[in-house]
Design a protein around this motif. Structure first.
Motif, PDB file in Angstrom:
ATOM      1  N   GLY A 174       0.797  -1.222   0.000  1.00 48.32           N
ATOM      2  CA  GLY A 174       0.000   0.000   0.000  1.00 48.32           C
ATOM      3  C   GLY A 174       0.822   1.262   0.000  1.00 48.32           C
ATOM      4  O   GLY A 174       0.293   2.353   0.231  1.00 48.32           O
ATOM      5  N   ASN A 175       2.114   1.129  -0.273  1.00 51.80           N
ATOM      6  CA  ASN A 175       3.023   2.278  -0.225  1.00 51.80           C
ATOM      7  C   ASN A 175       3.032   3.026  -1.562  1.00 51.80           C
ATOM      8  O   ASN A 175       4.031   3.105  -2.258  1.00 51.80           O
ATOM      9  CB  ASN A 175       4.438   1.830   0.154  1.00 51.80           C
ATOM     10  CG  ASN A 175       4.934   0.654  -0.676  1.00 51.80           C
ATOM     11  OD1 ASN A 175       4.185  -0.279  -0.950  1.00 51.80           O
ATOM     12  ND2 ASN A 175       6.196   0.679  -1.057  1.00 51.80           N
ATOM     13  N   PHE A 176       1.872   3.607  -1.896  1.00 54.57           N
ATOM     14  CA  PHE A 176       1.727   4.348  -3.146  1.00 54.57           C
ATOM     15  C   PHE A 176       2.547   5.636  -3.097  1.00 54.57           C
ATOM     16  O   PHE A 176       2.438   6.414  -2.150  1.00 54.57           O
ATOM     17  CB  PHE A 176       0.260   4.704  -3.392  1.00 54.57           C
ATOM     18  CG  PHE A 176      -0.649   3.510  -3.518  1.00 54.57           C
ATOM     19  CD1 PHE A 176      -0.675   2.765  -4.683  1.00 54.57           C
ATOM     20  CD2 PHE A 176      -1.479   3.141  -2.469  1.00 54.57           C
ATOM     21  CE1 PHE A 176      -1.521   1.669  -4.807  1.00 54.57           C
ATOM     22  CE2 PHE A 176      -2.326   2.052  -2.583  1.00 54.57           C
ATOM     23  CZ  PHE A 176      -2.344   1.311  -3.756  1.00 54.57           C
ATOM     24  N   MET A 177       3.309   5.877  -4.153  1.00 51.08           N
ATOM     25  CA  MET A 177       4.109   7.095  -4.217  1.00 51.08           C
ATOM     26  C   MET A 177       3.247   8.330  -4.503  1.00 51.08           C
ATOM     27  O   MET A 177       3.637   9.451  -4.202  1.00 51.08           O
ATOM     28  CB  MET A 177       5.186   6.962  -5.308  1.00 51.08           C
ATOM     29  CG  MET A 177       6.251   5.919  -5.007  1.00 51.08           C
ATOM     30  SD  MET A 177       7.254   6.307  -3.538  1.00 51.08           S
ATOM     31  CE  MET A 177       6.690   5.050  -2.390  1.00 51.08           C
TER      32      MET A 177
ATOM     33  N   ILE B 200      -5.326   1.146   5.994  1.00 51.03           N
ATOM     34  CA  ILE B 200      -4.163   0.252   6.010  1.00 51.03           C
ATOM     35  C   ILE B 200      -4.506  -1.173   6.432  1.00 51.03           C
ATOM     36  O   ILE B 200      -3.678  -2.073   6.274  1.00 51.03           O
ATOM     37  CB  ILE B 200      -3.037   0.783   6.927  1.00 51.03           C
ATOM     38  CG1 ILE B 200      -3.515   0.877   8.371  1.00 51.03           C
ATOM     39  CG2 ILE B 200      -2.498   2.100   6.434  1.00 51.03           C
ATOM     40  CD1 ILE B 200      -2.382   1.086   9.338  1.00 51.03           C
ATOM     41  N   THR B 201      -5.713  -1.400   6.950  1.00 53.83           N
ATOM     42  CA  THR B 201      -6.036  -2.749   7.436  1.00 53.83           C
ATOM     43  C   THR B 201      -5.942  -3.788   6.322  1.00 53.83           C
ATOM     44  O   THR B 201      -5.519  -4.923   6.555  1.00 53.83           O
ATOM     45  CB  THR B 201      -7.438  -2.789   8.067  1.00 53.83           C
ATOM     46  OG1 THR B 201      -8.397  -2.244   7.147  1.00 53.83           O
ATOM     47  CG2 THR B 201      -7.467  -1.995   9.366  1.00 53.83           C
ATOM     48  N   MET B 202      -6.322  -3.416   5.104  1.00 54.74           N
ATOM     49  CA  MET B 202      -6.265  -4.369   3.991  1.00 54.74           C
ATOM     50  C   MET B 202      -4.838  -4.847   3.737  1.00 54.74           C
ATOM     51  O   MET B 202      -4.601  -6.038   3.492  1.00 54.74           O
ATOM     52  CB  MET B 202      -6.823  -3.731   2.716  1.00 54.74           C
ATOM     53  CG  MET B 202      -6.706  -4.630   1.487  1.00 54.74           C
ATOM     54  SD  MET B 202      -7.337  -3.858  -0.019  1.00 54.74           S
ATOM     55  CE  MET B 202      -6.027  -2.675  -0.380  1.00 54.74           C
ATOM     56  N   TRP B 203      -3.883  -3.922   3.805  1.00 47.23           N
ATOM     57  CA  TRP B 203      -2.499  -4.285   3.496  1.00 47.23           C
ATOM     58  C   TRP B 203      -1.911  -5.179   4.584  1.00 47.23           C
ATOM     59  O   TRP B 203      -1.150  -6.112   4.286  1.00 47.23           O
ATOM     60  CB  TRP B 203      -1.665  -3.018   3.297  1.00 47.23           C
ATOM     61  CG  TRP B 203      -2.249  -2.147   2.235  1.00 47.23           C
ATOM     62  CD1 TRP B 203      -2.926  -0.969   2.398  1.00 47.23           C
ATOM     63  CD2 TRP B 203      -2.269  -2.420   0.831  1.00 47.23           C
ATOM     64  NE1 TRP B 203      -3.349  -0.490   1.188  1.00 47.23           N
ATOM     65  CE2 TRP B 203      -2.965  -1.345   0.208  1.00 47.23           C
ATOM     66  CE3 TRP B 203      -1.766  -3.448   0.038  1.00 47.23           C
ATOM     67  CZ2 TRP B 203      -3.162  -1.292  -1.171  1.00 47.23           C
ATOM     68  CZ3 TRP B 203      -1.957  -3.395  -1.336  1.00 47.23           C
ATOM     69  CH2 TRP B 203      -2.652  -2.328  -1.925  1.00 47.23           C
TER      70      TRP B 203
ATOM     71  N   TYR C 250      -9.784  -5.193  -1.879  1.00 49.73           N
ATOM     72  CA  TYR C 250      -8.889  -6.350  -1.897  1.00 49.73           C
ATOM     73  C   TYR C 250      -8.830  -6.937  -3.304  1.00 49.73           C
ATOM     74  O   TYR C 250      -7.757  -7.273  -3.814  1.00 49.73           O
ATOM     75  CB  TYR C 250      -9.404  -7.437  -0.954  1.00 49.73           C
ATOM     76  CG  TYR C 250      -9.267  -7.187   0.523  1.00 49.73           C
ATOM     77  CD1 TYR C 250      -8.474  -8.019   1.315  1.00 49.73           C
ATOM     78  CD2 TYR C 250      -9.953  -6.164   1.159  1.00 49.73           C
ATOM     79  CE1 TYR C 250      -8.375  -7.837   2.688  1.00 49.73           C
ATOM     80  CE2 TYR C 250      -9.861  -5.967   2.525  1.00 49.73           C
ATOM     81  CZ  TYR C 250      -9.070  -6.804   3.284  1.00 49.73           C
ATOM     82  OH  TYR C 250      -8.978  -6.621   4.643  1.00 49.73           O
ATOM     83  N   GLN C 251      -9.998  -7.076  -3.911  1.00 52.72           N
ATOM     84  CA  GLN C 251     -10.063  -7.655  -5.249  1.00 52.72           C
ATOM     85  C   GLN C 251      -9.323  -6.788  -6.260  1.00 52.72           C
ATOM     86  O   GLN C 251      -8.631  -7.300  -7.147  1.00 52.72           O
ATOM     87  CB  GLN C 251     -11.527  -7.842  -5.650  1.00 52.72           C
ATOM     88  CG  GLN C 251     -12.258  -8.854  -4.775  1.00 52.72           C
ATOM     89  CD  GLN C 251     -13.759  -8.864  -5.006  1.00 52.72           C
ATOM     90  OE1 GLN C 251     -14.402  -7.815  -5.019  1.00 52.72           O
ATOM     91  NE2 GLN C 251     -14.324 -10.045  -5.201  1.00 52.72           N
ATOM     92  N   SER C 252      -9.448  -5.477  -6.112  1.00 56.75           N
ATOM     93  CA  SER C 252      -8.741  -4.562  -7.016  1.00 56.75           C
ATOM     94  C   SER C 252      -7.231  -4.660  -6.822  1.00 56.75           C
ATOM     95  O   SER C 252      -6.464  -4.661  -7.796  1.00 56.75           O
ATOM     96  CB  SER C 252      -9.201  -3.120  -6.774  1.00 56.75           C
ATOM     97  OG  SER C 252     -10.567  -2.968  -7.094  1.00 56.75           O
ATOM     98  N   ALA C 253      -6.793  -4.736  -5.570  1.00 60.52           N
ATOM     99  CA  ALA C 253      -5.360  -4.843  -5.285  1.00 60.52           C
ATOM    100  C   ALA C 253      -4.792  -6.139  -5.857  1.00 60.52           C
ATOM    101  O   ALA C 253      -3.683  -6.155  -6.410  1.00 60.52           O
ATOM    102  CB  ALA C 253      -5.122  -4.781  -3.778  1.00 60.52           C
TER     103      ALA C 253
END
Length: 235
Positions: free
Chosen positions: A14-17, A139-142, A176-179
């Motif tokens: 989840g560390n998007f720039m 952040i819970t998803m990651w 989640y599905q998108s990730a």
């Protein structure tokens, strides 16, 4: 912490720039409640520093706005420790931080016991055992994707132990599905994705765990963000 195939959306943690280019920090602040939610009974006359832990702070855009909002709302000093798993994001946050006395940033994996010592050391500076608020925005998803159901439960327990007020903005299952789809396009997957038991009802499972296992009570829930996420406050 690398980006896969030069796709900024294909990240494991989840560390998007460019996170705040598509998820406005300003819009999130607009959803925050007034001081009665942030303070417990008897805190209204307290003039000591209000301590906040912002977990997964990214490059600090929201952290800076949160500090301003809370100081205006609570009318008392606010100190925030922002932590993120990505050292590059923490460096960016540090470089633009103009409130060094009030906001600190540190590269911390909160599930790593050694690194987590930086969080407890911060509390010790103020002779405190808990933060007034621990914020866990999106952040819970990651945590879940990388550490399974038990890892997410461990995360929630650790954050709850540190918090007078626990703030959680959980991602719904469609995120989640998108990730998973984004990572699949690079030829990789989240190894634990198919093993997760908290799935389509993950938001309800998190709420149930906070209330039934952690003995917390939800005292506020925001209106949905444009991503259909709700910010939940547990005391």
């Amino acid at each position: 912490m690398e980006i896969r195939n030069n796709d900024p959306g294909a990240v494991q943690y989840g560390n998007f720039m460019n996170y705040y280019q598509f998820n406005s920090a300003t819009e999130r602040v607009k959803l925050l409640p007034d001081k009665d939610v942030w303070l417990s009974n008897g805190d209204s006359l307290d003039e000591s520093s209000y301590l906040v832990l912002d977990v997964g702070c990214n490059c600090g855009d929201f952290t800076q706005l949160l500090h301003k909002y809370l100081e205006e709302c609570l009318k008392r000093p606010v100190r925030i420790l922002g932590v993120d798993i990505d050292a590059r994001l923490i460096q960016r946050a540090t470089d633009v931080n103009e409130l060094h006395e009030n906001i600190n940033y540190s590269c911390v994996d909160v599930l790593d016991e050694t690194a987590f010592g930086q969080v407890t050391q911060y509390l010790e500076q103020y002779n405190r055992q808990q933060f007034d608020a621990v914020c866990c925005y999106s952040i819970t998803m990651w945590i879940h994707l990388n550490h399974h159901d038990e890892g997410l439960k461990l995360f929630l327990r650790k954050m709850s132990c540190l918090a007078e007020l626990l703030v959680i903005e959980p991602q719904p299952w469609k995120c989640y599905q998108s990730a998973e789809r984004r990572l699949k396009r690079t030829g990789e997957v989240f190894p634990l994705f198919l093993e997760l038991k908290w799935r389509s009802d993950v938001e309800k499972q998190i709420e149930k765990y906070c209330e039934e296992t952690l003995n917390r009570r939800k005292i506020f829930e925001s209106t949905p963000t444009k991503w259909q996420r709700r910010i939940c406050f547990y005391r």
